[in-house]
Design an enzyme around this catalytic site. Sequence first.
Site, short mmCIF file in Angstrom:
data_model
loop_
_atom_site.label_atom_id
_atom_site.label_comp_id
_atom_site.label_asym_id
_atom_site.label_seq_id
_atom_site.Cartn_x
_atom_site.Cartn_y
_atom_site.Cartn_z
N GLU A 94 -14.63 -5.61 -14.16
CA GLU A 94 -13.33 -5.69 -14.86
C GLU A 94 -12.63 -7.00 -14.52
O GLU A 94 -11.94 -7.57 -15.36
CB GLU A 94 -12.47 -4.47 -14.49
CG GLU A 94 -12.99 -3.20 -15.15
CD GLU A 94 -12.71 -1.91 -14.41
OE1 GLU A 94 -11.87 -1.91 -13.49
OE2 GLU A 94 -13.36 -0.90 -14.74
N GLY A 151 -17.04 3.86 -16.26
CA GLY A 151 -15.95 4.56 -16.95
C GLY A 151 -16.35 5.13 -18.30
O GLY A 151 -15.50 5.54 -19.08
N SER A 173 -20.14 5.73 -13.38
CA SER A 173 -20.04 7.16 -13.71
C SER A 173 -20.76 8.06 -12.71
O SER A 173 -21.34 9.08 -13.10
CB SER A 173 -20.52 7.41 -15.14
OG SER A 173 -19.70 6.70 -16.06
#
Length: 254
Positions: free
Chosen positions: A99, A175, A215
Amino acid sequence: MRKKIVAGNWKMNKTFEEAKALTAELSGMIQAEVHTHTEVIICTPFPYLPTLQQMVGNGKIKTGAQNCSEQASGAYTGEVSAPMLKSIDIPYVIIGHSERRQYFNESYTQLAKKTDIALANGLTPIFCCGEPLAVRENNQHENLVREQIEASLFHLSAADIAKVVIAYEPVWAIGTGKTASAQQAQDMHEVIRKHLAQKYGEAVANAISILYGGSVNAGNAAELFACPDVDGGLVGGASLKSREFTDIVKAMKA
Ligand code: PEP
């Protein structure tokens, strides 16, 4: 033996009250239920670190930041430095999360500098690497991950790289609820370890913990952690729930 690590990445979530409540719950659960030698880390938002660090004290949970500046101090409004983190006894810092690479355009060179300053201040960098979906679909994922590691870590001495934790996080699995299969994770971790071995030798490569992220949850953690080159996990969404995060930690066999 390599350190087994489960690190939670809280990202930009939780109010202060919620953060304290989660930390209190986690401390109780980890203390009572986890008897392995797994290092449990919570990487929380900056403003909460001093309080949460005090709450966990010298117990089983360690704290980490999610980023640090490549600069030591000065006119860099909004930044937080590695010496600042050191001054409040934070042992870990995530470097190069996808990110940050994506939204903050963090470059290979910048990540190399962040790694250097973290190490110089006694922080353990959790260095993230991983490919976007299009790169995997073009079958270039191994090349890209090798490049990410080479570009930002291969300037380090053997003694310094041995202090780094690497997290392989395929961007398409972060995510999204879509996890890499255990085989995909193992394959990439093996590629990373071989690359480290070519540069630094087998002994150094075998001592570096490589975490899988993307995840991870209480249902898939055991299978992922059972892979020979997967030394733990970097956990986003599931680290925000005390029961689930504790169950992920418990999925790590000693
Ligand atoms: C992460 O942000 O590092 C991560 C792995 O997130 P998630 O577990 O939510 O995919």
